[in-house]
Design an enzyme around this catalytic site. Structure first.
Site, PDB file in Angstrom:
ATOM      1  N   GLU B  60      -9.704   1.489   4.425  1.00 46.61           N
ATOM      2  CA  GLU B  60      -9.055   1.866   5.685  1.00 46.61           C
ATOM      3  C   GLU B  60      -9.880   2.860   6.491  1.00 46.61           C
ATOM      4  O   GLU B  60      -9.943   2.778   7.723  1.00 46.61           O
ATOM      5  CB  GLU B  60      -7.660   2.436   5.428  1.00 46.61           C
ATOM      6  CG  GLU B  60      -6.589   1.388   5.137  1.00 46.61           C
ATOM      7  CD  GLU B  60      -6.624   0.882   3.711  1.00 46.61           C
ATOM      8  OE1 GLU B  60      -7.353   1.467   2.882  1.00 46.61           O
ATOM      9  OE2 GLU B  60      -5.908  -0.089   3.414  1.00 46.61           O
ATOM     10  N   HIS B 129       5.697   2.439   0.831  1.00 50.12           N
ATOM     11  CA  HIS B 129       5.411   1.368   1.790  1.00 50.12           C
ATOM     12  C   HIS B 129       6.467   1.224   2.880  1.00 50.12           C
ATOM     13  O   HIS B 129       6.483   0.225   3.581  1.00 50.12           O
ATOM     14  CB  HIS B 129       5.306   0.021   1.054  1.00 50.12           C
ATOM     15  CG  HIS B 129       3.959  -0.257   0.471  1.00 50.12           C
ATOM     16  ND1 HIS B 129       3.360   0.584  -0.432  1.00 50.12           N
ATOM     17  CD2 HIS B 129       3.088  -1.289   0.656  1.00 50.12           C
ATOM     18  CE1 HIS B 129       2.188   0.069  -0.782  1.00 50.12           C
ATOM     19  NE2 HIS B 129       1.995  -1.045  -0.131  1.00 50.12           N
TER      20      HIS B 129
END
Lengths: 332, 326
Positions: B60, B129
């Site tokens: 990322e 999440h």
């Protein structure tokens, strides 16, 4: 790590000019750093100040082989790279002084020197934070089929952060035109490489990403230039990324106010005996490229340029108060 | 006007902008061959090739940082984070690099970067999440943070983000992907930093954004049955924050409920209510109420997760409270 590497190339005319220019740049960096150290002591420069003294041969040798269209990005010990790229010493010193005439208009300071017109993308203060940016610059080169390479400087300390590994991997996967140049000066701040890194040779860290890697003597500007000449040509021809480790040493502390408890004065002295500027000066004189008088002349010119830069910085205005809210966003 | 889903609106925005400008490309995990984890980029690789639809490793920081470098050099990248939660491992790139360059280098660098990510809860993905992290990113000057609540805004805001010369974080909500709405056939933009009055009303102002704006709309329809007309202001953007539209509405209704999916502490409600107190104190007829997510790491179990996310009934109850209806 012999310093006697002087297979100077055949074309003496062109090369000696280049060599003299490299000598002048190294002196200019050294004098710039000494002057900024002094200004810091007088309270004219704030924040951190990371001096490049001792490492001059790396920036000068490496940047000497680049073309104007090539890109450079570096970390926070960035004065030397900026000078080697030809950024204006007045505007550089003014930036250190926090003046509006600085390269970054006084908004960035010592760690954030940049000049986009010279493809010099900073000056970045988060260790490893600029490496993904460097990869992105290389992606833009590849995407637009440009004849350019990216040269990314960073220190040994940056090789221990995840950003470094993500960047090397992505550059390799995408076969990008980038040279990762690690300046291994043996200490990440005050922690010796041997105490911080499982792999003591930085080049070994490139192997896992199948990136060709080599070491060079970072105290020898001619060796740096020759190594980088080959590496840059290879990368320019489409080889994908390369990794180069310059073995070098900083004479001063990490920043100002470093008691240097992590090393001995004897060690510093040993490296100073191999001083890249002194050694190169002897070579130039031995080879008959310069004589003592010419060296003296260059020193005077360099001293003058730095005196002018300090005066320029001192006399320049502070940023206008309204600059506080300028450039947060690009306005339409 | 065509009726399309929020998902399709996002896909169209990407596709049309890539069609329009060869400097626009997208990079991220599974955006290419897979077609996007949430099927947003389905078909784009076939349409534009692997140079402009770039699968990346699970990196990322390098995705956002790499896109930042490409943007510096003049491209207009879209960096996709599979979810906003993964943005946490790219925090340096998102908040400490891209939004700083223009200012820190005295205006000489620009970063025309769009970061896309999906956020929010409601899919039983548990604590790591399911987060609503919007305010963390909205904290940083130099970054724009926009969050569409409708297909119309999803398309118009994304196209505006891609054409903007600043780094923009565009946060989608996964439960809105199937949501349908009208979208013009012609090219249009929704300006960044301009709130939208989604529903007119005179009794109370409900300030919300993203999925909670839709929940608020459902609550408003129910309230209307009781004779209560709520005005809904969809912020659309947390930075820049369009307080003018909020204040204009508040000066009409004198009452306010702020609805957000994220945690209440230090949240959007805290910011909006304080600004109302600062700028429209004389108009306040009742204490401002905040409706927000339960301050817990999101649980997995369906029933617990539903308890943690604000519902239509929570909004209705808050409106009753500010109106003094027990």
């Amino acid at each position: 790590m012999a310093t006697q590497t002087i297979p100077l190339n055949q074309n003496a005319e062109v090369n000696s000019d280049k060599l003299v220019e490299m000598f002048r740049q190294m002196l200019l960096i050294r004098r710039f750093e000494e002057a900024s150290e002094e200004a810091y002591a007088h309270g004219q420069i704030g924040g951190f100040l990371h001096l490049y003294i001792g490492q001059e041969a790396v920036a000068v040798g490496a940047i000497s082989v680049l073309q104007p269209q090539d890109h450079i990005i570096t970390a926070y010990r960035d004065h030397g790279h900026a000078i080697a790229r030809g950024l204006d010493t007045n505007a550089l010193m003014a930036e250190l002084f926090g003046k509006s005439t600085g390269v970054s208009h006084g908004k960035g300071g010592s760690m954030h020197l940049a000049d986009v017109s010279k493809h010099f993308w900073g000056g970045h203060a988060i260790v490893g934070g600029h490496l993904p940016t460097a990869v992105g610059l290389a992606l833009a080169v590849q995407y637009q089929h440009q004849d350019a390479v990216v040269l990314a400087f960073f220190g040994d300390g940056a090789t221990n952060i995840g950003l470094f590994h993500e960047s090397l991997n992505l550059a390799a996967v995408w076969h990008l035109p980038i040279i990762f140049l690690c300046e291994n000066n043996l200490y990440g701040m005050g922690t010796a490489v041997s105490r911080a890194s499982a792999a003591e040779r930085m080049v070994d860290k490139a192997c896992g990403y199948h990136i060709p890697a080599q070491q060079m003597d970072g105290m020898d500007v001619v060796a740096v230039r020759q190594t980088m000449d080959e590496v840059v040509s290879t990368v320019r021809s489409g080889s994908g990324p390369h990794f180069v480790e310059a073995l070098t040493y900083r004479y001063r502390g990490h920043s100002m106010g470093d008691a240097q408890r992590y090393r001995t004065s004897h060690e510093v002295k040993e490296w100073e005996e191999r001083d890249p500027i002194n050694v190169f000066q002897h070579i130039l004189i031995d080879q008959g490229i310069l004589n003592d008088k010419q060296v003296g002349q260059i020193i005077r010119e360099v001293n003058h340029e730095i005196e002018v830069a300090v005066k320029f910085a001192e006399e320049s205005p502070e940023p206008d108060p309204e600059a506080l809210y300028q450039h947060i966003y690009v306005e339409d | 006007m065509a009726v399309i889903t929020y998902r399709e609106a996002i896909r169209q925005a990407i596709s049309e902008e890539m069609e329009r400008d060869p400097k626009v490309f997208i990079m991220g995990e599974e955006v290419g061959i897979w077609g996007g984890t949430y099927a947003i980029t389905k078909g784009l690789m076939d349409q534009f090739g692997d140079k402009r639809v770039r699968d990346t490793p699970i990196s990322e920081a390098a995705i956002v940082g790499g896109a930042t470098g490409a943007a510096l050099a003049g491209l207009r990248p879209i960096a996709e984070l599979m979810t906003i939660n993964f943005g946490l491992v790219a925090m340096d790139a998102i908040v400490n690099e891209a939004p700083k360059y223009h200012y820190m280098f005295g205006g000489q660098m620009t970063v025309p970067l769009t970061i896309r990510a999906v956020g929010g809860g409601g899919r039983q993905l548990a604590a790591t999440h399911s987060q609503t992290l919007d305010v963390i990113f909205a904290y940083f000057p130099g970054l724009k943070v926009v969050l569409p609540a409708t297909p119309y805004d999803a398309k118009g805001l994304l196209k505006a983000a891609i054409r903007d010369d600043n780094p923009v974080l565009y946060i989608e909500h996964s439960l809105l992907y199937p949501h349908k709405g009208e979208v013009p056939d012609e090219d249009y933009l929704v300006p960044l930093g301009k709130a939208n009055v989604m529903r007119q009303g005179s009794d109370v102002t409900i300030v919300s954004y993203s999925r909670m704006a839709q929940i608020s709309l459902e609550a408003a329809e129910a309230l209307s049955q009781e004779g209560i007309e709520a005005e809904i202001v969809d912020l659309r953007s947390l930075r820049p924050l369009d307080m003018e539209t909020v204040l204009d509405s508040f000066r009409k209704t004198f009452r306010c409920v702020i609805v957000e999916e994220g945690w209440k502490s230090y949240g959007v409600g805290a910011e909006i209510s304080t600004r109302i107190y600062e700028e429209a104190f004389d108009y306040i007829d009742a204490p401002i109420k905040r409706v927000a997510g339960a301050e817990v790491p999101m649980p997995y179990a369906r029933n617990l997760e539903q308890l943690a996310i604000p519902s239509k009934d929570d909004v209705i109850q808050a409106v009753h409270e500010v109106l003094g209806i027990a």
